[in-house]
Design a protein around this motif. Structure first.
Motif, PDB file in Angstrom:
ATOM      1  N   GLY A   1       0.822  -1.204   0.000  1.00 34.56           N
ATOM      2  CA  GLY A   1       0.000   0.000   0.000  1.00 34.56           C
ATOM      3  C   GLY A   1       0.854   1.251   0.000  1.00 34.56           C
ATOM      4  O   GLY A   1       2.079   1.196   0.183  1.00 34.56           O
ATOM      5  N   PRO A   2       0.233   2.423  -0.177  1.00 36.60           N
ATOM      6  CA  PRO A   2       1.000   3.654  -0.361  1.00 36.60           C
ATOM      7  C   PRO A   2       1.668   4.191   0.887  1.00 36.60           C
ATOM      8  O   PRO A   2       2.593   5.000   0.788  1.00 36.60           O
ATOM      9  CB  PRO A   2      -0.056   4.644  -0.866  1.00 36.60           C
ATOM     10  N   GLN A   3       1.205   3.740   2.087  1.00 37.93           N
ATOM     11  CA  GLN A   3       1.722   4.308   3.326  1.00 37.93           C
ATOM     12  C   GLN A   3       1.920   3.227   4.383  1.00 37.93           C
ATOM     13  O   GLN A   3       1.060   2.361   4.568  1.00 37.93           O
ATOM     14  CB  GLN A   3       0.737   5.344   3.890  1.00 37.93           C
ATOM     15  N   VAL A   4       3.040   3.294   5.086  1.00 40.28           N
ATOM     16  CA  VAL A   4       3.213   2.508   6.312  1.00 40.28           C
ATOM     17  C   VAL A   4       2.643   3.349   7.438  1.00 40.28           C
ATOM     18  O   VAL A   4       3.089   4.473   7.676  1.00 40.28           O
ATOM     19  CB  VAL A   4       4.696   2.178   6.564  1.00 40.28           C
ATOM     20  N   ARG A   5       1.653   2.807   8.136  1.00 42.62           N
ATOM     21  CA  ARG A   5       0.906   3.562   9.137  1.00 42.62           C
ATOM     22  C   ARG A   5       0.926   2.842  10.475  1.00 42.62           C
ATOM     23  O   ARG A   5       0.823   1.610  10.531  1.00 42.62           O
ATOM     24  CB  ARG A   5      -0.563   3.692   8.694  1.00 42.62           C
ATOM     25  N   SER A   6       1.026   3.588  11.556  1.00 45.12           N
ATOM     26  CA  SER A   6       0.868   2.970  12.873  1.00 45.12           C
ATOM     27  C   SER A   6      -0.565   2.485  13.018  1.00 45.12           C
ATOM     28  O   SER A   6      -1.500   3.066  12.429  1.00 45.12           O
ATOM     29  CB  SER A   6       1.186   3.981  13.977  1.00 45.12           C
ATOM     30  N   PHE A   7      -0.754   1.437  13.792  1.00 40.18           N
ATOM     31  CA  PHE A   7      -2.102   0.947  14.019  1.00 40.18           C
ATOM     32  C   PHE A   7      -2.951   2.011  14.706  1.00 40.18           C
ATOM     33  O   PHE A   7      -4.165   2.099  14.481  1.00 40.18           O
ATOM     34  CB  PHE A   7      -2.086  -0.346  14.843  1.00 40.18           C
ATOM     35  N   GLU A   8      -2.304   2.826  15.517  1.00 43.58           N
ATOM     36  CA  GLU A   8      -3.063   3.885  16.186  1.00 43.58           C
ATOM     37  C   GLU A   8      -3.642   4.859  15.172  1.00 43.58           C
ATOM     38  O   GLU A   8      -4.812   5.264  15.265  1.00 43.58           O
ATOM     39  CB  GLU A   8      -2.182   4.637  17.187  1.00 43.58           C
ATOM     40  N   SER A   9      -2.853   5.257  14.173  1.00 42.79           N
ATOM     41  CA  SER A   9      -3.362   6.198  13.173  1.00 42.79           C
ATOM     42  C   SER A   9      -4.471   5.562  12.341  1.00 42.79           C
ATOM     43  O   SER A   9      -5.451   6.230  11.983  1.00 42.79           O
ATOM     44  CB  SER A   9      -2.231   6.699  12.279  1.00 42.79           C
ATOM     45  N   LEU A  10      -4.335   4.280  12.030  1.00 40.27           N
ATOM     46  CA  LEU A  10      -5.383   3.581  11.291  1.00 40.27           C
ATOM     47  C   LEU A  10      -6.660   3.488  12.127  1.00 40.27           C
ATOM     48  O   LEU A  10      -7.775   3.676  11.613  1.00 40.27           O
ATOM     49  CB  LEU A  10      -4.908   2.188  10.888  1.00 40.27           C
ATOM     50  N   ALA A  11      -6.492   3.208  13.416  1.00 41.95           N
ATOM     51  CA  ALA A  11      -7.650   3.105  14.298  1.00 41.95           C
ATOM     52  C   ALA A  11      -8.373   4.434  14.423  1.00 41.95           C
ATOM     53  O   ALA A  11      -9.618   4.489  14.389  1.00 41.95           O
ATOM     54  CB  ALA A  11      -7.212   2.607  15.674  1.00 41.95           C
ATOM     55  N   ARG A  12      -7.641   5.510  14.548  1.00 40.68           N
ATOM     56  CA  ARG A  12      -8.283   6.820  14.693  1.00 40.68           C
ATOM     57  C   ARG A  12      -8.989   7.221  13.398  1.00 40.68           C
ATOM     58  O   ARG A  12     -10.060   7.846  13.424  1.00 40.68           O
ATOM     59  CB  ARG A  12      -7.253   7.855  15.127  1.00 40.68           C
ATOM     60  N   ALA A  13      -8.425   6.858  12.252  1.00 43.41           N
ATOM     61  CA  ALA A  13      -9.102   7.114  10.981  1.00 43.41           C
ATOM     62  C   ALA A  13     -10.401   6.317  10.898  1.00 43.41           C
ATOM     63  O   ALA A  13     -11.434   6.831  10.431  1.00 43.41           O
ATOM     64  CB  ALA A  13      -8.187   6.751   9.816  1.00 43.41           C
ATOM     65  N   TYR A  14     -10.348   5.075  11.359  1.00 47.87           N
ATOM     66  CA  TYR A  14     -11.552   4.234  11.352  1.00 47.87           C
ATOM     67  C   TYR A  14     -12.629   4.804  12.276  1.00 47.87           C
ATOM     68  O   TYR A  14     -13.809   4.858  11.912  1.00 47.87           O
ATOM     69  CB  TYR A  14     -11.181   2.819  11.795  1.00 47.87           C
ATOM     70  N   LEU A  15     -12.246   5.257  13.440  1.00 50.28           N
ATOM     71  CA  LEU A  15     -13.213   5.822  14.385  1.00 50.28           C
ATOM     72  C   LEU A  15     -13.842   7.096  13.828  1.00 50.28           C
ATOM     73  O   LEU A  15     -15.055   7.316  13.976  1.00 50.28           O
ATOM     74  CB  LEU A  15     -12.532   6.090  15.729  1.00 50.28           C
ATOM     75  N   ARG A  16     -13.047   7.929  13.194  1.00 51.32           N
ATOM     76  CA  ARG A  16     -13.600   9.146  12.591  1.00 51.32           C
ATOM     77  C   ARG A  16     -14.616   8.805  11.504  1.00 51.32           C
ATOM     78  O   ARG A  16     -15.688   9.405  11.413  1.00 51.32           O
ATOM     79  CB  ARG A  16     -12.482  10.011  12.001  1.00 51.32           C
ATOM     80  N   ALA A  17     -14.265   7.825  10.667  1.00 49.87           N
ATOM     81  CA  ALA A  17     -15.133   7.476   9.540  1.00 49.87           C
ATOM     82  C   ALA A  17     -16.442   6.851   9.993  1.00 49.87           C
ATOM     83  O   ALA A  17     -17.474   7.016   9.341  1.00 49.87           O
ATOM     84  CB  ALA A  17     -14.398   6.504   8.608  1.00 49.87           C
TER      85      ALA A  17
END
Length: 247
Positions: free
Chosen positions: A184-200
């Motif tokens: 994928g285009p970005q290596v992301r911390s799980f925390e950043s992925l989780a916060r994106a999921y919660l916002r969405a």
């Protein structure tokens, strides 16, 4: 145009591969446990598998199960492909199957080795995890008021439609062996992925990193499942979430 069989052709990846190949004018046969007329359990094989492979030039092997049986399924598929004179077997695998000692990853690696020794023309593509798998995991973790995440672990999710495009291209090309990984285009911390999921999803949860133990966790924390040098995907996790939770 070639006749191409897609195993797991009704699944998350397989249906996209089937659509791409069909749109390009190829005759595509979909094989799964429930699809007609080629309803086959690869773990069982038999005459129905031979019938499905008759006249097929290329197989794209997307069928898989985290509950086990992939090696048995691959063995049956390879044997039937040899009998049918299939010229090219394309297999989708996972980045890190040789570095992360997870049972499912070990099974995927074993299937890679079986395909390499099969005597068939072959191509293997490893990718990082799909966006939807990460979203399902975060959805499960988000059922609790506190979202506990594996501390220090990152991910690099990739858009499944882009993987399907790559597989479709490989299927109509000559056997290429192990091709470059696709991340994928970005290596992301799980925390950043989780916060994106919660916002969405409009959820409110406390997010906590929890240190875990064991060899598998250490391998994930070390990034054994990542391919930062192969960040060729375009679609981001936020773009995926926007589509999925648009309503």
């Amino acid at each position: 145009m070639a006749t191409i069989l897609v195993t797991g052709g009704t699944g998350t990846l397989g249906r996209h591969v089937t659509e791409r190949l069909s749109a390009d004018g190829h005759e595509v046969r979909v094989l799964s446990r429930s699809s007609r007329p080629h309803a086959v359990d690869l773990r069982v094989g038999g005459a129905a598998l031979d019938t499905a492979l008759a006249g097929v030039e290329t197989v794209v092997h997307c069928a898989t199960s985290t509950r086990g049986g992939d090696e048995k399924a691959a063995g049956n598929l390879i044997a039937a492909a040899r009998r049918a004179g299939v010229g090219h077997l394309v297999y989708i695998s996972i980045v890190g199957v040789d570095r992360v000692p997870l049972g499912y990853y070990r099974s995927k690696l074993a299937v890679e080795r079986m395909i390499e020794r099969s005597g068939l023309g072959w191509t293997v593509l490893r990718t990082t995890q799909f966006h939807d798998l990460v979203a399902r995991l975060l959805g499960a973790l988000g059922r609790s008021p506190v979202m506990a995440l594996p501390g220090g672990v990152s991910d690099q999710p990739v858009e499944v439609a882009e993987v399907a495009d790559r597989l479709a291209g490989l299927a109509v090309a000559a056997p290429a062996g192990r091709v470059p990984d696709m991340g994928g285009p970005q290596v992301r911390s799980f925390e950043s992925l989780a916060r994106a999921y919660l916002r969405a999803t409009g959820r409110r949860r406390a997010v906590v990193d929890v240190p875990l133990f064991g060899e598998t966790y250490r391998a994930f924390r070390a990034g054994g499942h990542l391919a930062p040098e192969r960040a060729v995907g375009k679609g981001t996790f936020e773009e995926y979430l926007e589509r999925r939770f648009a309503d």
